[in-house]
Design an enzyme around this catalytic site. Structure first.
Site, short mmCIF file in Angstrom:
data_model
loop_
_atom_site.label_atom_id
_atom_site.label_comp_id
_atom_site.label_asym_id
_atom_site.label_seq_id
_atom_site.Cartn_x
_atom_site.Cartn_y
_atom_site.Cartn_z
N LYS A 113 -9.29 -57.64 32.59
CA LYS A 113 -8.44 -58.52 33.39
C LYS A 113 -8.53 -59.85 33.36
O LYS A 113 -7.83 -60.78 33.91
CB LYS A 113 -8.70 -58.12 34.81
CG LYS A 113 -8.74 -56.34 35.21
CD LYS A 113 -9.27 -56.30 36.59
CE LYS A 113 -9.45 -54.83 36.87
NZ LYS A 113 -9.99 -54.93 38.15
N GLY A 114 -9.85 -60.60 32.75
CA GLY A 114 -10.23 -61.80 32.78
C GLY A 114 -9.29 -62.98 32.44
O GLY A 114 -9.29 -63.99 33.19
N GLU A 169 -8.05 -64.75 25.42
CA GLU A 169 -9.28 -64.17 26.23
C GLU A 169 -9.74 -65.19 27.02
O GLU A 169 -9.74 -66.51 26.62
CB GLU A 169 -10.34 -63.79 25.06
CG GLU A 169 -11.61 -63.36 25.40
CD GLU A 169 -11.69 -61.90 26.31
OE1 GLU A 169 -10.91 -62.12 27.33
OE2 GLU A 169 -12.18 -61.20 25.89
N ASP A 170 -10.67 -64.83 28.01
CA ASP A 170 -11.28 -65.77 29.09
C ASP A 170 -12.46 -66.48 28.35
O ASP A 170 -12.43 -67.66 28.41
CB ASP A 170 -11.43 -65.03 30.35
CG ASP A 170 -12.28 -63.74 30.14
OD1 ASP A 170 -12.62 -63.39 28.99
OD2 ASP A 170 -12.57 -63.20 31.23
N ASP A 213 -18.85 -64.50 24.83
CA ASP A 213 -20.01 -64.85 25.22
C ASP A 213 -21.03 -64.30 24.12
O ASP A 213 -21.05 -65.14 23.05
CB ASP A 213 -20.34 -63.88 26.40
CG ASP A 213 -21.70 -64.17 27.20
OD1 ASP A 213 -22.43 -65.11 26.89
OD2 ASP A 213 -22.16 -63.31 27.83
N PHE A 270 -23.41 -68.51 34.09
CA PHE A 270 -22.36 -67.51 34.61
C PHE A 270 -21.29 -68.12 35.43
O PHE A 270 -21.51 -68.63 36.47
CB PHE A 270 -22.92 -66.39 35.42
CG PHE A 270 -22.19 -65.11 35.70
CD1 PHE A 270 -21.90 -64.15 34.51
CD2 PHE A 270 -21.35 -64.93 36.83
CE1 PHE A 270 -21.08 -63.17 34.73
CE2 PHE A 270 -20.42 -63.64 36.96
CZ PHE A 270 -20.41 -63.04 35.95
N VAL A 271 -20.24 -68.00 34.72
CA VAL A 271 -19.09 -68.74 35.42
C VAL A 271 -17.99 -67.71 36.15
O VAL A 271 -17.89 -66.44 35.67
CB VAL A 271 -18.16 -69.58 34.58
CG1 VAL A 271 -19.17 -70.77 34.13
CG2 VAL A 271 -17.91 -68.94 33.25
N ASP A 296 -14.42 -62.99 37.12
CA ASP A 296 -14.94 -62.35 38.28
C ASP A 296 -16.54 -62.44 38.31
O ASP A 296 -17.42 -62.50 37.46
CB ASP A 296 -14.51 -60.88 38.29
CG ASP A 296 -15.60 -60.11 37.35
OD1 ASP A 296 -15.28 -60.46 36.12
OD2 ASP A 296 -15.76 -58.89 37.69
P1 5GP Z 1 -19.05 -60.62 25.08
O1 5GP Z 1 -18.65 -59.40 24.69
O2 5GP Z 1 -18.59 -61.99 24.27
O3 5GP Z 1 -20.52 -60.86 25.36
O4 5GP Z 1 -18.57 -60.75 26.53
C1 5GP Z 1 -17.34 -61.14 26.84
C2 5GP Z 1 -17.06 -60.67 28.20
O5 5GP Z 1 -18.02 -60.71 29.00
C3 5GP Z 1 -15.85 -61.44 28.76
O6 5GP Z 1 -14.56 -61.31 28.43
C4 5GP Z 1 -16.00 -61.46 30.39
O7 5GP Z 1 -15.28 -60.28 30.68
C5 5GP Z 1 -17.56 -61.16 30.19
N1 5GP Z 1 -18.52 -62.47 30.18
C6 5GP Z 1 -19.24 -63.05 29.67
N2 5GP Z 1 -19.73 -63.95 30.20
C7 5GP Z 1 -19.10 -64.50 31.39
C8 5GP Z 1 -19.31 -65.24 32.60
O8 5GP Z 1 -19.90 -66.37 32.33
N3 5GP Z 1 -18.58 -64.78 33.53
C9 5GP Z 1 -17.92 -63.92 33.68
N4 5GP Z 1 -17.26 -63.71 34.80
N5 5GP Z 1 -17.57 -63.04 32.87
C10 5GP Z 1 -18.31 -63.46 31.58
#
Ligand code: 5GP
Length: 181
Positions: free
Chosen positions: A45-46, A101-102, A105, A154-155, A161
């Site tokens: 959803k992000g 993508e939002d 990470d 963490f944002v 969300d």
């Molecule tokens: P990754 O697989 O790159 O570790 O994580 C990606 C997903 O983790 C993002 O699409 C998001 O949903 C969640 N995520 C990672 N960091 C944050 C953050 O700082 N805040 C939020 N709300 N979601 C995050």
């Protein structure tokens, strides 16, 4: 300064700063894909708010698709195990695809997703991410269009969300006292 339950939220990028950056990204994408058949794929959803604003800044005849993902993990971290909860509505074979993508990470979600989309034989797949936390990278991911590089915080807000809340904040905020890892 806002609140999410017991947590305080500090503004990292205001609504105006986000809008300005989204305009720049839209202009870049418009230039790069001129004359091509672009499909933008929003990861739910992000990225729903980012998608809504970004697509209105892209001056092309484009198709908008949505892909629902759920990643397993706790409130603030991903495990890299991803489930597709809602698939694309059209084939992307032969199309130029831009993933919206939002945040990238660890990169685990995006690595999985890029591999998943490649099995559908698109002509190209590029990535537009609003945020990137390079300190947390586990899988190297190329981000073709990036909004902002952020520290390991963490944002929330602008679609992101905290336990399904705060997505509607018009700015990007840092939740105080919650580390990114
Ligand atoms: P990754 O697989 O790159 O570790 O994580 C990606 C997903 O983790 C993002 O699409 C998001 O949903 C969640 N995520 C990672 N960091 C944050 C953050 O700082 N805040 C939020 N709300 N979601 C995050």
């Amino acid at each position: 300064m806002g609140m999410t339950g017991p947590h305080r939220i500090r503004v990292m990028y205001s609504a105006e700063q986000v809008a300005a950056r989204v305009r720049e990204l839209g202009a870049e994408i418009t230039r790069d894909y001129a004359g091509l058949d672009l499909t933008i794929v929003s990861i739910l959803k992000g990225s729903f708010l980012f998608m809504a604003d970004l697509c209105r800044q892209i001056d092309l005849h484009l198709a908008c698709e949505f892909l629902g993902l759920q990643s397993y993990g706790d409130a603030t971290t991903t495990s890299g195990v991803v489930r597709i909860t809602s698939d694309l509505t059209r084939p992307i074979a032969g199309k130029d695809v831009l993933i919206v993508e939002d945040i990238v990470d660890t990169g685990l979600t995006m690595a999985y997703l890029q591999e998943f989309l490649m099995t559908r034989h698109p002509r190209s797949v590029k990535l537009c991410a609003l945020l990137h936390k390079p300190e947390r990278a586990v899988k190297p991911i190329t981000i073709d269009y990036l909004g902002f590089t952020i520290p390991n915080k963490f944002v929330v807000g602008f679609g992101l969300d905290y336990e399904q809340k705060c997505r509607n904040l018009p700015y990007i905020g840092e939740v105080e006292g919650v580390a990114g890892d």
